[in-house]
Design a protein around this motif. Sequence first.
Motif, PDB file in Angstrom:
ATOM      1  N   ASP A 191       1.270  -5.821   7.075  1.00 19.13           N
ATOM      2  CA  ASP A 191       1.349  -5.571   8.516  1.00 19.13           C
ATOM      3  C   ASP A 191       1.574  -4.098   8.838  1.00 19.13           C
ATOM      4  O   ASP A 191       1.740  -3.744  10.013  1.00 19.13           O
ATOM      5  CB  ASP A 191       2.483  -6.404   9.137  1.00 19.13           C
ATOM      6  N   GLY A 192       1.615  -3.245   7.807  1.00 20.10           N
ATOM      7  CA  GLY A 192       1.837  -1.822   8.015  1.00 20.10           C
ATOM      8  C   GLY A 192       3.298  -1.437   8.175  1.00 20.10           C
ATOM      9  O   GLY A 192       3.620  -0.297   8.494  1.00 20.10           O
ATOM     10  N   PRO A 200       7.728   9.262  14.496  1.00 14.94           N
ATOM     11  CA  PRO A 200       8.922   8.505  14.912  1.00 14.94           C
ATOM     12  C   PRO A 200       8.916   7.066  14.382  1.00 14.94           C
ATOM     13  O   PRO A 200       9.967   6.539  14.011  1.00 14.94           O
ATOM     14  CB  PRO A 200       8.847   8.549  16.442  1.00 14.94           C
ATOM     15  N   ALA A 201       7.755   6.444  14.329  1.00 18.76           N
ATOM     16  CA  ALA A 201       7.675   5.070  13.808  1.00 18.76           C
ATOM     17  C   ALA A 201       8.052   5.029  12.335  1.00 18.76           C
ATOM     18  O   ALA A 201       8.754   4.099  11.889  1.00 18.76           O
ATOM     19  CB  ALA A 201       6.271   4.514  14.017  1.00 18.76           C
ATOM     20  N   LEU A 202       7.601   6.012  11.555  1.00 14.81           N
ATOM     21  CA  LEU A 202       7.965   6.055  10.139  1.00 14.81           C
ATOM     22  C   LEU A 202       9.457   6.310   9.999  1.00 14.81           C
ATOM     23  O   LEU A 202      10.132   5.663   9.197  1.00 14.81           O
ATOM     24  CB  LEU A 202       7.153   7.113   9.393  1.00 14.81           C
ATOM     25  N   VAL A 251       5.986   6.138   0.391  1.00 13.69           N
ATOM     26  CA  VAL A 251       6.232   4.980   1.246  1.00 13.69           C
ATOM     27  C   VAL A 251       5.304   3.857   0.832  1.00 13.69           C
ATOM     28  O   VAL A 251       4.111   4.078   0.589  1.00 13.69           O
ATOM     29  CB  VAL A 251       5.992   5.332   2.734  1.00 13.69           C
ATOM     30  N   GLY A 252       5.855   2.655   0.767  1.00 11.84           N
ATOM     31  CA  GLY A 252       5.065   1.446   0.552  1.00 11.84           C
ATOM     32  C   GLY A 252       5.097   0.612   1.817  1.00 11.84           C
ATOM     33  O   GLY A 252       6.170   0.362   2.372  1.00 11.84           O
ATOM     34  N   ARG A 253       3.920   0.224   2.283  1.00 12.60           N
ATOM     35  CA  ARG A 253       3.828  -0.603   3.490  1.00 12.60           C
ATOM     36  C   ARG A 253       3.274  -1.979   3.123  1.00 12.60           C
ATOM     37  O   ARG A 253       2.410  -2.100   2.257  1.00 12.60           O
ATOM     38  CB  ARG A 253       2.922   0.065   4.521  1.00 12.60           C
ATOM     39  N   THR A 266       0.865  -1.170   0.000  1.00 15.13           N
ATOM     40  CA  THR A 266       0.000   0.000   0.000  1.00 15.13           C
ATOM     41  C   THR A 266       0.907   1.226   0.000  1.00 15.13           C
ATOM     42  O   THR A 266       1.754   1.365   0.882  1.00 15.13           O
ATOM     43  CB  THR A 266      -0.899   0.014   1.249  1.00 15.13           C
ATOM     44  N   PHE A 267       0.724   2.092  -1.011  1.00 16.47           N
ATOM     45  CA  PHE A 267       1.599   3.252  -1.164  1.00 16.47           C
ATOM     46  C   PHE A 267       0.915   4.518  -0.678  1.00 16.47           C
ATOM     47  O   PHE A 267      -0.288   4.687  -0.843  1.00 16.47           O
ATOM     48  CB  PHE A 267       2.014   3.415  -2.625  1.00 16.47           C
TER      49      PHE A 267
END
Length: 179
Positions: free
Chosen positions: A69-70, A13-15, A64-66, A4-5
Amino acid sequence: MALTFELDPDFTPALRDGVTALWADVTNAGGAVGFVPPVTAEDVRPDLLKHLVAIEQGRTRLLVGRDEDGVVAATAFLTLNDHRLLRHWLWLYTVMVHPRHQGKGYGRDLMAATADAARSIEGIEAIRLTCRGGTGADRFYAACGYKEVGRVPDAIRVADGDDRDDIVMLLPLGSAHRG
């Protein structure tokens, strides 16, 4: 399952940690993304900071591509040109797909999403990138519709006695070409 883009995600912070870990993992798997292995997350963090400053200044956009699970599984940085004669195309930097996702077609998906993102930016007619010779990246980008438009022999020094060509590639965005 497909990635998912998202263009211009909130830089949490997580990114930040996800992109940093991705960059280190890609480098350590042999990816040509500005470093030579081995690296740690701390080694790549200063380069990520440079991208973040450009994002804050409105000069760079992050795609960003996830995975399902994200988790951050792919990235590309689209950098706009400041010079008035070059504003009709942008640079593509730090194109990465996590090694655990190699061979699933996610690289092509990332390149298609990158082209779509570039098309969404007013006035952008082409994407330009460079890649390190000897890695096969030029063949991958060619398969995605990019054309080699220049080459500087031995411009990239990976190690003493290991110089690589700097290959310049271009993708015109005049149509919905997907390679």
